[in-house]
Design a protein around this motif. Structure first.
Motif, PDB file in Angstrom:
ATOM      1  N   LEU A 140       1.381  10.189  10.108  1.00 43.29           N
ATOM      2  CA  LEU A 140       2.656  10.288   9.377  1.00 43.29           C
ATOM      3  C   LEU A 140       2.492  11.369   8.323  1.00 43.29           C
ATOM      4  O   LEU A 140       1.596  11.284   7.483  1.00 43.29           O
ATOM      5  CB  LEU A 140       2.935   8.969   8.657  1.00 43.29           C
ATOM      6  CG  LEU A 140       4.011   8.014   9.165  1.00 43.29           C
ATOM      7  CD1 LEU A 140       4.052   6.776   8.274  1.00 43.29           C
ATOM      8  CD2 LEU A 140       5.380   8.659   9.214  1.00 43.29           C
ATOM      9  N   THR A 182       0.802  -1.232   0.000  1.00 41.24           N
ATOM     10  CA  THR A 182       0.000   0.000   0.000  1.00 41.24           C
ATOM     11  C   THR A 182       0.833   1.279   0.000  1.00 41.24           C
ATOM     12  O   THR A 182       0.309   2.343  -0.310  1.00 41.24           O
ATOM     13  CB  THR A 182      -0.908   0.049   1.249  1.00 41.24           C
ATOM     14  OG1 THR A 182      -0.083  -0.084   2.419  1.00 41.24           O
ATOM     15  CG2 THR A 182      -1.926  -1.063   1.234  1.00 41.24           C
ATOM     16  N   MET A 183       2.123   1.198   0.349  1.00 43.37           N
ATOM     17  CA  MET A 183       2.877   2.443   0.489  1.00 43.37           C
ATOM     18  C   MET A 183       3.472   2.963  -0.819  1.00 43.37           C
ATOM     19  O   MET A 183       3.982   4.076  -0.860  1.00 43.37           O
ATOM     20  CB  MET A 183       3.979   2.286   1.539  1.00 43.37           C
ATOM     21  CG  MET A 183       3.416   2.090   2.948  1.00 43.37           C
ATOM     22  SD  MET A 183       4.694   2.019   4.203  1.00 43.37           S
ATOM     23  CE  MET A 183       5.113   3.755   4.367  1.00 43.37           C
ATOM     24  N   GLU A 200      -6.240   7.150   4.826  1.00 39.94           N
ATOM     25  CA  GLU A 200      -6.444   6.415   6.068  1.00 39.94           C
ATOM     26  C   GLU A 200      -5.481   5.236   5.994  1.00 39.94           C
ATOM     27  O   GLU A 200      -5.311   4.653   4.931  1.00 39.94           O
ATOM     28  CB  GLU A 200      -7.873   5.880   6.006  1.00 39.94           C
ATOM     29  CG  GLU A 200      -8.585   5.728   7.275  1.00 39.94           C
ATOM     30  CD  GLU A 200     -10.031   5.280   7.004  1.00 39.94           C
ATOM     31  OE1 GLU A 200     -10.802   5.325   7.941  1.00 39.94           O
ATOM     32  OE2 GLU A 200     -10.382   4.874   5.872  1.00 39.94           O
ATOM     33  N   VAL A 201      -4.865   4.887   7.108  1.00 38.66           N
ATOM     34  CA  VAL A 201      -3.931   3.774   7.065  1.00 38.66           C
ATOM     35  C   VAL A 201      -4.269   2.832   8.212  1.00 38.66           C
ATOM     36  O   VAL A 201      -4.778   3.259   9.243  1.00 38.66           O
ATOM     37  CB  VAL A 201      -2.482   4.309   7.113  1.00 38.66           C
ATOM     38  CG1 VAL A 201      -2.207   5.048   8.395  1.00 38.66           C
ATOM     39  CG2 VAL A 201      -1.457   3.222   6.924  1.00 38.66           C
ATOM     40  N   GLU A 202      -3.994   1.543   8.000  1.00 33.81           N
ATOM     41  CA  GLU A 202      -4.289   0.564   9.041  1.00 33.81           C
ATOM     42  C   GLU A 202      -3.120   0.495  10.013  1.00 33.81           C
ATOM     43  O   GLU A 202      -1.966   0.411   9.614  1.00 33.81           O
ATOM     44  CB  GLU A 202      -4.550  -0.807   8.423  1.00 33.81           C
ATOM     45  CG  GLU A 202      -5.820  -0.883   7.565  1.00 33.81           C
ATOM     46  CD  GLU A 202      -7.123  -0.774   8.357  1.00 33.81           C
ATOM     47  OE1 GLU A 202      -7.084  -0.570   9.589  1.00 33.81           O
ATOM     48  OE2 GLU A 202      -8.188  -0.876   7.719  1.00 33.81           O
ATOM     49  N   CYS A 203      -3.437   0.496  11.277  1.00 36.15           N
ATOM     50  CA  CYS A 203      -2.508   0.410  12.412  1.00 36.15           C
ATOM     51  C   CYS A 203      -1.071   0.870  12.136  1.00 36.15           C
ATOM     52  O   CYS A 203      -0.304   0.196  11.480  1.00 36.15           O
ATOM     53  CB  CYS A 203      -2.461  -0.994  13.004  1.00 36.15           C
ATOM     54  SG  CYS A 203      -1.653  -0.960  14.627  1.00 36.15           S
ATOM     55  N   LEU A 204      -0.720   2.028  12.682  1.00 29.96           N
ATOM     56  CA  LEU A 204       0.644   2.553  12.541  1.00 29.96           C
ATOM     57  C   LEU A 204       1.562   2.047  13.649  1.00 29.96           C
ATOM     58  O   LEU A 204       2.704   2.488  13.756  1.00 29.96           O
ATOM     59  CB  LEU A 204       0.621   4.087  12.527  1.00 29.96           C
ATOM     60  CG  LEU A 204       0.257   4.743  11.192  1.00 29.96           C
ATOM     61  CD1 LEU A 204       0.169   6.256  11.336  1.00 29.96           C
ATOM     62  CD2 LEU A 204       1.270   4.389  10.106  1.00 29.96           C
ATOM     63  N   GLY A 205       1.067   1.151  14.498  1.00 26.85           N
ATOM     64  CA  GLY A 205       1.929   0.567  15.526  1.00 26.85           C
ATOM     65  C   GLY A 205       2.308   1.543  16.616  1.00 26.85           C
ATOM     66  O   GLY A 205       3.389   1.470  17.183  1.00 26.85           O
ATOM     67  N   GLU A 242     -11.119   9.047  14.231  1.00 29.66           N
ATOM     68  CA  GLU A 242     -11.947   9.457  13.094  1.00 29.66           C
ATOM     69  C   GLU A 242     -12.180  10.971  13.098  1.00 29.66           C
ATOM     70  O   GLU A 242     -12.323  11.589  12.044  1.00 29.66           O
ATOM     71  CB  GLU A 242     -13.266   8.683  13.086  1.00 29.66           C
ATOM     72  CG  GLU A 242     -13.015   7.202  12.766  1.00 29.66           C
ATOM     73  CD  GLU A 242     -14.284   6.367  12.677  1.00 29.66           C
ATOM     74  OE1 GLU A 242     -15.391   6.944  12.700  1.00 29.66           O
ATOM     75  OE2 GLU A 242     -14.154   5.137  12.604  1.00 29.66           O
ATOM     76  N   THR A 279      -6.676   4.911  11.678  1.00 26.16           N
ATOM     77  CA  THR A 279      -8.046   4.901  12.218  1.00 26.16           C
ATOM     78  C   THR A 279      -8.459   3.492  12.652  1.00 26.16           C
ATOM     79  O   THR A 279      -9.640   3.222  12.831  1.00 26.16           O
ATOM     80  CB  THR A 279      -9.064   5.406  11.176  1.00 26.16           C
ATOM     81  OG1 THR A 279      -8.967   4.578  10.010  1.00 26.16           O
ATOM     82  CG2 THR A 279      -8.817   6.852  10.803  1.00 26.16           C
ATOM     83  N   THR A 280      -7.496   2.581  12.787  1.00 29.49           N
ATOM     84  CA  THR A 280      -7.821   1.220  13.228  1.00 29.49           C
ATOM     85  C   THR A 280      -8.353   1.274  14.673  1.00 29.49           C
ATOM     86  O   THR A 280      -8.124   2.255  15.381  1.00 29.49           O
ATOM     87  CB  THR A 280      -6.576   0.328  13.099  1.00 29.49           C
ATOM     88  OG1 THR A 280      -6.041   0.502  11.781  1.00 29.49           O
ATOM     89  CG2 THR A 280      -6.907  -1.141  13.268  1.00 29.49           C
ATOM     90  N   SER A 281      -9.031   0.207  15.093  1.00 32.51           N
ATOM     91  CA  SER A 281      -9.781   0.192  16.359  1.00 32.51           C
ATOM     92  C   SER A 281      -9.120   0.864  17.558  1.00 32.51           C
ATOM     93  O   SER A 281      -9.746   1.711  18.194  1.00 32.51           O
ATOM     94  CB  SER A 281     -10.147  -1.231  16.733  1.00 32.51           C
ATOM     95  OG  SER A 281     -11.129  -1.683  15.852  1.00 32.51           O
TER      96      SER A 281
END
Lengths: 167, 435
Positions: free
Chosen positions: A145, A77-78, A131-136, A103, A93-95
Motif C-alpha cells: 500500500l 496501528t494505522m 511492515e504490516v500484518e496481512c493485507l488480505g 521479505e 510480510t506475514t507468512s
C-alpha cells in the motif's frame, strides 16, 4: 520512530470542511463517541498525522477526554502519532506473502527509498516504510500500500518503478 | 472463480461468477445479472419467512465459526422500541484469507443486497458494514455502490418501494486484527479500543450500542440473495460431503501453488482437487509439505491428511484441523515450517489486544522461544515448553486469538517435530541472528 514533533503552535484542524464532514456523520450513529474512528481518519487525512492537540480537539467535539482519545488512537496501528514521509508505504510480510518472497520486497523498499530501517523516514522526507500484518491479498503476493493506492504482485525488481510514481 | 484465472470445470461459481467484470460493480450491471431480485423477493415475504428460508438452506457462517446463519438470526428478540442492528464483518484480516476483499471489489451490490435482506429478516432499520482500514480499494468501490443503491431507491426510507427503511453505513477500521472478533468489532464501531467482550450477553441480547444485534461475515451475507432467488432446497442440495455442510464456499489458496486465487467449490469437494487441480498444484519439481487450511488460526495438515480430506466443516475436523475461513496456506518442500510458524506466532503476539494474561504472555513467549530455536540457541526441552504454553493458551481467554496462535504451533511440533529438532541439535544453519 524518532521524528521530532514540530514546535509550531497547533492550528485547529476540526474547522471548515473537515468539521462539516465530521458533523455529517453524527446522524449515522446513536452516540457521538461512535464517530471517534471516523473523526481520527478525518484529522489524519487533513494533517497526515494525529498530534496530541488534535486529539484534544477531537475529544472536545465528541464529549470525550484527551486521555481516552489517546488510548484509542494508540490501539490502532494505522493512526500516526508522529509525522511520516510524504508517501507512507506499508508492505505485507506475514507468512503467506513471506512464503512468496515478501521479505525481499521489504528489503528492496528500504534500500530504494533510502529509509534504511522500518518506521524511519527517508532523509529527503519523501517516504516512510513500515511492515504490516496481512493485507488480505495473499493470493497476490506481495501487496504494497502506498498512501491509499493498493499495488499487488510487487516484486523486488518492480520496486524502483513503483517508487518513481510517487515524487 | 479464481480471479484472475478462468472458471475451473470443478468449481461451482455462484458468488464469484462475476468476479473480473467491471460492469457488475454498477447498479445496472448488477441488475442485468439478476441482481436485486433476492431483495425484492425477501421484501415481499414476512421477516420470519426469510429466516426460515435461510435456516432451510443450511447456510453456515463463512467467517470461520460455521454457526448456522438462520438459527443465529432467529435468536433476535421480537421487535420492540429498542432498535435492532445488523453488522457486516468486512474486517477480513486472517492470514491466508482474501475472499471478502474480492466480493467487495467485484460485486459490491451483491453484498449490499445480502445486507439489506438480513436487515429485513431481523427487523433492523440500520446496518453497519465494518471494512478493515487497509482495504482502500474495496472501500472506494463499496462507497460508490452504496451511493448508487441509495440514488436508485434500493436502500433508504422506502427500500425498493416496499415502505421498509433500510439504511446502510460503512465504517472504516484502523488496523487491528482483533477487530475481526465480533464483540471487538462492535466496540470498535462504538469508538472504543477493540477489546473483545465477555459473553454472555450474546450480541442478539446486547450487542452494538447495547441493542439486539446480528453480526455476519461478508461471504455469508453475499450468499443470501441467491438462496432467496433460487430457493433453499437448491442451496441445500449443493453438497458432496456431510449433509451439515451445504452450499458453495470460496476457498482462498495462497503460498506455494502455481495459480493462487479464490476458488468456489461445492461443499464436500476433495481438498486435493482444490490444491492440485484448481490452484495448479506445486511448482515443477516440488512436493507438498503442509497446508494450514482455515486461515492461519488452525492446526497444520500434512500432505497425507490433505490427500484424504473432504473440504467441508466436518471433513476438515475429521483430519484434525478446521475449515475456518478456508484461507489455505500451502507450503511445498522448500518451506521452512519452523520459520513460518515463528512468523505466525509473531503475528498473533503483535495482534493480541493484551487484556487476557494467557494471551498477552503466551503469544509473546511462544514467539520468543521459537526465535531462540531459529537462532540456534534452542534447548531440547523447548518443544515440551511450547506445547505446555499452548495448553495454557487454549480455552482460557475471553476470545480465541490465543488459541489461534497455539493451534498451528502445537500441531506443527506434533507433526513435524524433526524440523524443530534439527535446529535444536544445531544440524541446521540458524535462520535468525542471535537473540
Amino acid at each position: 520512530m524518532s521524528a521530532a514533533h514540530p514546535a509550531a503552535p497547533h492550528e485547529p484542524v476540526l474547522v471548515g470542511e473537515t468539521r462539516a464532514r465530521l458533523e455529517a456523520l453524527f446522524p449515522k450513529y446513536p452516540t457521538r463517541q461512535a464517530c471517534l474512528l471516523p473523526a481520527l481518519w478525518l484529522v489524519q487525512q487533513a494533517r497526515g498525522w494525529i498530534s496530541e492537540p488534535a486529539m484534544a480537539e477531537v475529544a472536545e467535539v465528541l464529549g470525550l477526554t484527551p486521555a481516552y482519545v489517546k488510548g484509542v488512537v494508540t490501539f490502532y496501528t494505522m493512526y500516526h502519532t508522529h509525522p511520516v514521509g510524504r508517501h507512507f508505504i506499508q508492505v505485507c510480510t506475514t507468512s503467506p506473502c513471506g512464503l512468496c518472497g515478501a521479505e525481499d520486497v521489504m528489503r528492496a523498499l528500504l534500500r530504494e527509498t533510502g529509509c534504511g530501517e522500518l518506521g524511519a523516514t527517508s532523509p529527503d522526507g519523501r517516504f516512510t516504510v513500515v511492515e504490516v500484518e496481512c493485507l488480505g491479498a495473499c493470493g497476490f503476493a506481495t501487496p504494497v500500500l502506498v498512501d491509499d493506492d493498493f499495488h499487488d504482485s510487487v516484486s523486488p525488481e518492480g520496486v524502483a518503478g513503483l517508487l518513481a510514481r510517487y515524487p | 472463480m479464481g480471479y484472475p484465472h478462468p472458471i475451473h470445470p470443478k468449481e461451482t461459481p455462484v458468488l464469484s461468477r462475476h468476479f473480473g467484470e467491471a460492469e457488475a460493480r454498477t447498479y445496472d450491471g448488477w441488475a442485468a445479472r439478476g441482481g436485486w431480485e433476492g431483495l425484492r423477493t425477501a421484501l415481499a415475504m414476512a421477516p420470519e419467512a426469510v429466516v426460515e428460508a435461510v435456516k432451510a438452506s443450511g447456510l453456515r457462517g463463512r467467517g470461520g465459526a460455521g454457526f448456522p446463519t438462520g438459527l443465529k438470526w432467529s435468536f433476535m428478540p421480537k421487535p420492540s422500541a429498542r432498535p435492532h442492528y445488523l453488522v457486516c464483518n468486512a474486517d477480513e484480516s486472517e492470514p491466508g484469507t482474501f475472499k471478502d476483499r474480492e466480493i467487495m471489489r467485484w460485486t459490491p451490490h451483491q453484498l449490499l443486497e445480502g445486507v439489506a435482506i438480513a436487515a429485513h429478516a431481523i427487523h433492523a432499520e440500520r446496518a453497519y458494514i465494518y471494512i478493515r482500514g487497509e482495504f482502500t480499494e474495496a472501500w472506494a468501490i463499496m462507497e460508490a455502490a452504496l451511493a448508487e443503491a441509495y440514488a436508485r431507491g434500493a436502500l433508504g426510507g422506502d427500500a425498493l418501494g416496499s415502505g421498509r427503511r433500510i439504511d446502510v453505513v460503512l465504517h472504516r477500521g484502523a488496523g487491528a486484527y482483533i477487530c475481526g472478533e465480533e464483540t471487538a468489532l462492535m466496540n470498535s464501531i462504538e469508538g472504543k479500543r477493540g477489546n473483545p467482550r465477555i459473553k454472555p450477553p450474546f450480541p442478539a441480547q446486547a450487542g452494538l450500542f447495547g441493542m439486539p444485534t446480528t453480526i455476519n461475515n461478508v461471504e455469508t451475507l453475499a450468499a443470501v440473495p441467491h438462496i432467496l432467488v433460487r430457493g433453499a432446497a437448491w442451496y441445500a442440495g449443493l453438497c458432496l460431503g456431510s449433509p451439515k455442510s451445504t452450499g458453495t464456499k470460496l476457498i482462498s489458496v495462497c503460498g506455494h501453488v502455481q495459480r493462487p486465487g479464490n476458488y468456489e467449490i461445492t461443499m464436500g469437494t476433495p481438498m486435493r482437487d482444490v490444491i492440485f487441480e484448481m490452484a495448479g498444484g506445486m511448482r515443477p519439481g516440488r512436493t507438498l509439505k503442509a497446508v494450514i487450511p482455515g486461515g492461519s488460526s488452525v492446526p497444520v495438515m500434512t500432505a497425507e491428511e490433505v490427500g484424504r480430506c473432504v473440504t467441508d466443516y466436518e471433513g476438515v475436523v475429521a483430519e484434525g484441523s478446521m475449515l475456518g475461513s478456508a484461507g489455505m496456506i500451502v507450503m511445498d518442500d522448500s518451506a521452512d515450517l519452523v520459520y513460518q510458524l515463528w512468523r505466525l506466532a509473531r503475528f498473533y503476539a503483535h495482534e493480541s489486544c493484551a487484556q487476557c494474561t494467557n494471551c498477552r504472555e503466551g503469544t509473546g513467549w511462544t514467539t520468543r522461544v521459537l526465535e531462540r530455536i531459529l537462532a540456534g540457541q534452542g534447548k531440547p526441552e523447548d518443544l515440551d515448553l511450547l506445547v505446555d504454553l499452548g495448553e495454557q493458551m487454549t480455552g482460557k481467554t475471553i476470545c480465541v486469538l490465543s488459541d489461534s496462535c497455539a493451534a498451528p504451533v502445537v500441531s506443527g511440533i506434533r507433526k513435524f517435530r524433526g524440523e524443530f529438532e534439527a535446529y535444536i541439535r544445531r544440524e541446521r544453519q540458524p535462520a535468525l541472528a542471535t537473540v
